[in-house]
Design a protein around this motif. Structure first.
Motif, short mmCIF file in Angstrom:
data_model
loop_
_atom_site.label_atom_id
_atom_site.label_comp_id
_atom_site.label_asym_id
_atom_site.label_seq_id
_atom_site.Cartn_x
_atom_site.Cartn_y
_atom_site.Cartn_z
N GLU A 225 40.32 52.22 22.61
CA GLU A 225 40.68 51.06 21.82
C GLU A 225 40.47 51.29 20.33
O GLU A 225 40.83 50.44 19.51
CB GLU A 225 39.88 49.84 22.28
N SER A 226 39.87 52.43 19.98
CA SER A 226 39.64 52.75 18.58
C SER A 226 39.81 54.25 18.38
O SER A 226 39.81 55.02 19.34
CB SER A 226 38.26 52.30 18.13
N MET A 227 39.94 54.65 17.13
CA MET A 227 40.12 56.06 16.81
C MET A 227 38.84 56.84 17.15
O MET A 227 37.74 56.37 16.87
CB MET A 227 40.46 56.23 15.34
N PRO A 228 38.96 58.03 17.75
CA PRO A 228 37.76 58.81 18.10
C PRO A 228 36.99 59.23 16.86
O PRO A 228 37.58 59.74 15.90
CB PRO A 228 38.33 60.01 18.85
N PRO A 229 35.68 59.06 16.84
CA PRO A 229 34.89 59.37 15.64
C PRO A 229 34.47 60.84 15.59
O PRO A 229 34.46 61.54 16.60
CB PRO A 229 33.66 58.48 15.81
N GLY A 230 34.13 61.31 14.39
CA GLY A 230 33.53 62.62 14.22
C GLY A 230 34.40 63.80 14.57
O GLY A 230 33.91 64.79 15.11
N LEU A 231 35.68 63.74 14.26
CA LEU A 231 36.54 64.88 14.56
C LEU A 231 36.29 66.01 13.55
O LEU A 231 36.06 65.75 12.37
CB LEU A 231 38.02 64.46 14.51
N PRO A 232 36.36 67.27 13.99
CA PRO A 232 36.08 68.39 13.08
C PRO A 232 37.20 68.57 12.06
O PRO A 232 38.37 68.29 12.33
CB PRO A 232 35.97 69.59 14.01
N SER A 233 36.85 69.08 10.91
CA SER A 233 37.83 69.26 9.82
C SER A 233 38.85 70.35 10.12
O SER A 233 39.86 70.47 9.42
CB SER A 233 37.10 69.59 8.51
N SER A 234 38.62 71.15 11.16
CA SER A 234 39.54 72.23 11.53
C SER A 234 40.78 71.72 12.27
O SER A 234 41.74 72.46 12.47
CB SER A 234 38.81 73.25 12.42
N LEU A 235 40.79 70.45 12.67
CA LEU A 235 41.83 69.90 13.54
C LEU A 235 43.20 69.94 12.87
O LEU A 235 43.36 69.55 11.71
CB LEU A 235 41.47 68.47 13.94
N MET A 236 44.21 70.39 13.64
CA MET A 236 45.58 70.46 13.14
C MET A 236 46.53 69.57 13.93
O MET A 236 47.53 69.10 13.38
CB MET A 236 46.07 71.91 13.18
N TYR A 237 46.28 69.35 15.21
CA TYR A 237 47.16 68.54 16.07
C TYR A 237 46.33 67.53 16.83
O TYR A 237 45.40 67.90 17.55
CB TYR A 237 47.93 69.44 17.04
N LEU A 238 46.67 66.25 16.69
CA LEU A 238 45.94 65.17 17.34
C LEU A 238 46.90 64.28 18.09
O LEU A 238 47.84 63.72 17.51
CB LEU A 238 45.16 64.36 16.30
N SER A 239 46.68 64.14 19.39
CA SER A 239 47.54 63.36 20.26
C SER A 239 46.75 62.18 20.83
O SER A 239 45.80 62.37 21.57
CB SER A 239 48.09 64.23 21.40
N LEU A 240 47.18 60.96 20.48
CA LEU A 240 46.49 59.74 20.92
C LEU A 240 47.46 58.73 21.52
O LEU A 240 47.17 57.53 21.59
CB LEU A 240 45.74 59.10 19.75
N GLU A 241 48.62 59.16 21.98
CA GLU A 241 49.62 58.24 22.53
C GLU A 241 49.10 57.52 23.77
O GLU A 241 48.21 57.99 24.46
CB GLU A 241 50.90 58.98 22.93
N ASN A 242 49.72 56.36 24.02
CA ASN A 242 49.44 55.59 25.23
C ASN A 242 47.97 55.25 25.41
O ASN A 242 47.35 55.53 26.43
CB ASN A 242 49.97 56.34 26.47
N ASN A 243 47.39 54.67 24.37
CA ASN A 243 46.08 54.08 24.44
C ASN A 243 46.20 52.62 24.00
O ASN A 243 47.29 52.06 24.04
CB ASN A 243 45.09 54.86 23.57
N SER A 244 45.10 52.02 23.59
CA SER A 244 45.13 50.62 23.14
C SER A 244 44.52 50.50 21.76
O SER A 244 43.81 49.53 21.46
CB SER A 244 44.37 49.74 24.15
N ILE A 245 44.80 51.46 20.91
CA ILE A 245 44.23 51.50 19.56
C ILE A 245 44.96 50.48 18.68
O ILE A 245 46.18 50.49 18.59
CB ILE A 245 44.35 52.91 18.96
N SER A 246 44.18 49.60 18.04
CA SER A 246 44.79 48.52 17.26
C SER A 246 44.63 48.68 15.76
O SER A 246 45.30 47.98 14.99
CB SER A 246 44.18 47.17 17.68
#
Length: 421
Positions: A225-246
């Protein structure tokens, strides 16, 4: 004849002398017939010396249930053979393929000799978390890639080897996560957790923060329901489809400067910060199937923008691009805006700020009463071929052209999950 007789006698005695010398010559005084034990080749290669790779004999072993090709002696194919258990893996095997079977358990005895394994594919089986022997994977020091997608796992597998680089756990039932289960995965570059039962409480301790090499994170089709916290700065591709993030926190992406592709379609986004996607390396942005009502700032390097199925009534180019720099043009080439509430095409001013745009897909729009309407321009194209210089957006033959023909939304990630509607 008197003259030839003395010559004949001379040659006769010479021949006898040569023959005697040949008979008395000892050949073995100069050349030994046996090899010298002290002689060594340039690089002595002994079977019992560890050179970092297993020593292969001419004929390698293979279990009867599987197939080991002679041209790939370190691979063993056991896929799609209705296996219920994992056979004992020979020591020399590095790639093990066990997908599409009926395996329910992962036992330590099967891997007791397989210390050189680099890849294990156990996808499409019936494995449950409690049927995995504790530490069975952690004892494989060379393991780089582990496939466990399409099983019956209820919790994140633990422990795992530090060497692991790619971990695929999609299509399971994971809803539990042991404390510090991910702390040791410091070399992981790709983690796929799509299609599980993850919720916000499992991610609150910033479990991804220590993965300093992580480049791709797939969390689509979960219960977030919310964006995942504490992601590493190395991240290049983030997939969060089909959740309930508002919503998205104001400065959420400040610590993700390397992000190339962001997928947030099929969520509940409504009001987002105007400048939230201002990322220097963002190339693809998908926020379709949300509840967005207005456009936002478009970063300079963005090329593909997906805004379909939202509540947008008007797209103001000056909002998307507040200033024009003739020396540093924006790179946007493709926009998809079908299934919104647009009443007219976007102003032509958009081409001053985004001179590289070649396609805007309008498709069908929705009216106030929910009915679908069609704009006169359904697919706008620029840079026509020489034999197609006429206005293509006026051609009725193109009225029902699908957006997939104009842009591929999933071209970055081979493991990308997307609901096709």
């Amino acid at each position: 004849m008197g003259f030839l007789s003395p010559i004949f006698v001379i040659f006769f005695f010479l021949g006898v002398k040569v023959h005697c010398q040949h008979e008395t010559y000892q050949w073995d005084e100069d050349y030994d017939q046996e090899l010298d034990d002290d002689y060594q080749t340039g690089f002595p290669f002994h079977q019992n010396v560890d050179y970092g790779v297993p020593f292969y004999q001419y004929t390698l072993g293979c279990v009867s249930e599987c197939f080991c090709p002679t041209n790939f002696p370190s691979s063993m194919y056991c896929d799609n053979r209705k296996l219920k258990t994992i056979p004992n893996i020979p020591m020399h095997i590095q790639q093990l393929y066990l997908q599409f079977n009926e395996i329910e358990a992962v036992t330590a005895n099967s891997f007791i000799n397989a210390t050189y394994l680099k890849e294990i594919n156990l996808s499409h089986n019936k494995i449950k978390s409690q049927k995995i022997d504790y530490g069975v994977f952690a004892k494989l020091p060379n393991l780089l890639q582990l496939h466990l997608e399409h099983n019956n796992l209820e919790e994140f597998p633990f422990p795992l080897p530090k060497s692991l680089e790619r971990l695929l756990l999609g299509y399971n039932e994971i809803s539990k996560l042991q404390t510090n289960a991910m702390d040791g995965l410091v070399n992981l570059t790709m983690l796929d957790l799509c299609y599980n039962h993850l919720h916000d409480s499992l991610l609150k301790d910033k479990i991804f923060a220590k993965m300093e090499k992580l480049m791709q994170l797939n969390l689509c089709n979960n219960r977030l329901e919310s964006m995942p916290p504490g992601l590493p700065s190395s991240l290049m591709y983030l997939s969060l489809e089909n959740n309930s993030i508002s919503s998205i926190p104001e400065k959420y992406f400040d610590k993700l400067p390397k992000l190339h592709a962001l997928r947030l379609s099929h969520n509940k986004l409504q009001d987002i910060p105007y400048n939230i996607f201002n990322l220097p390396n963002l190339v693809e942005l998908s926020v379709g199937h949300n509840k967005l009502k207005q456009a936002f700032y478009i970063p300079r390097n963005l090329e593909h923008l997906y805004l379909q199925n939202n509540e947008i009534e008007k797209m103001n180019p000056t909002v998307m691009c507040p200033s024009i720099d003739p020396l540093h043009h924006h790179h946007l080439t493709y926009i998809r805006v079908d299934q919104n509430k647009l009443k007219e095409p976007i102003s032509s001013y958009i081409f001053f700020c985004f001179p590289h745009i070649h396609t805007i897909y309008y498709g069908e729009q929705r009216s106030a009463n929910g009915q679908t309407i069609q704009l006169r321009t359904q697919v706008f194209r620029r840079f026509q071929d020489d034999d197609d210089e006429s206005e293509d957006h006026d051609d009725p033959d193109n009225a029902h052209e699908s957006p997939e023909q104009e842009g591929a939304e999933g071209h970055f990630d081979p493991h990308y999950y997307e609901n096709q509607e």
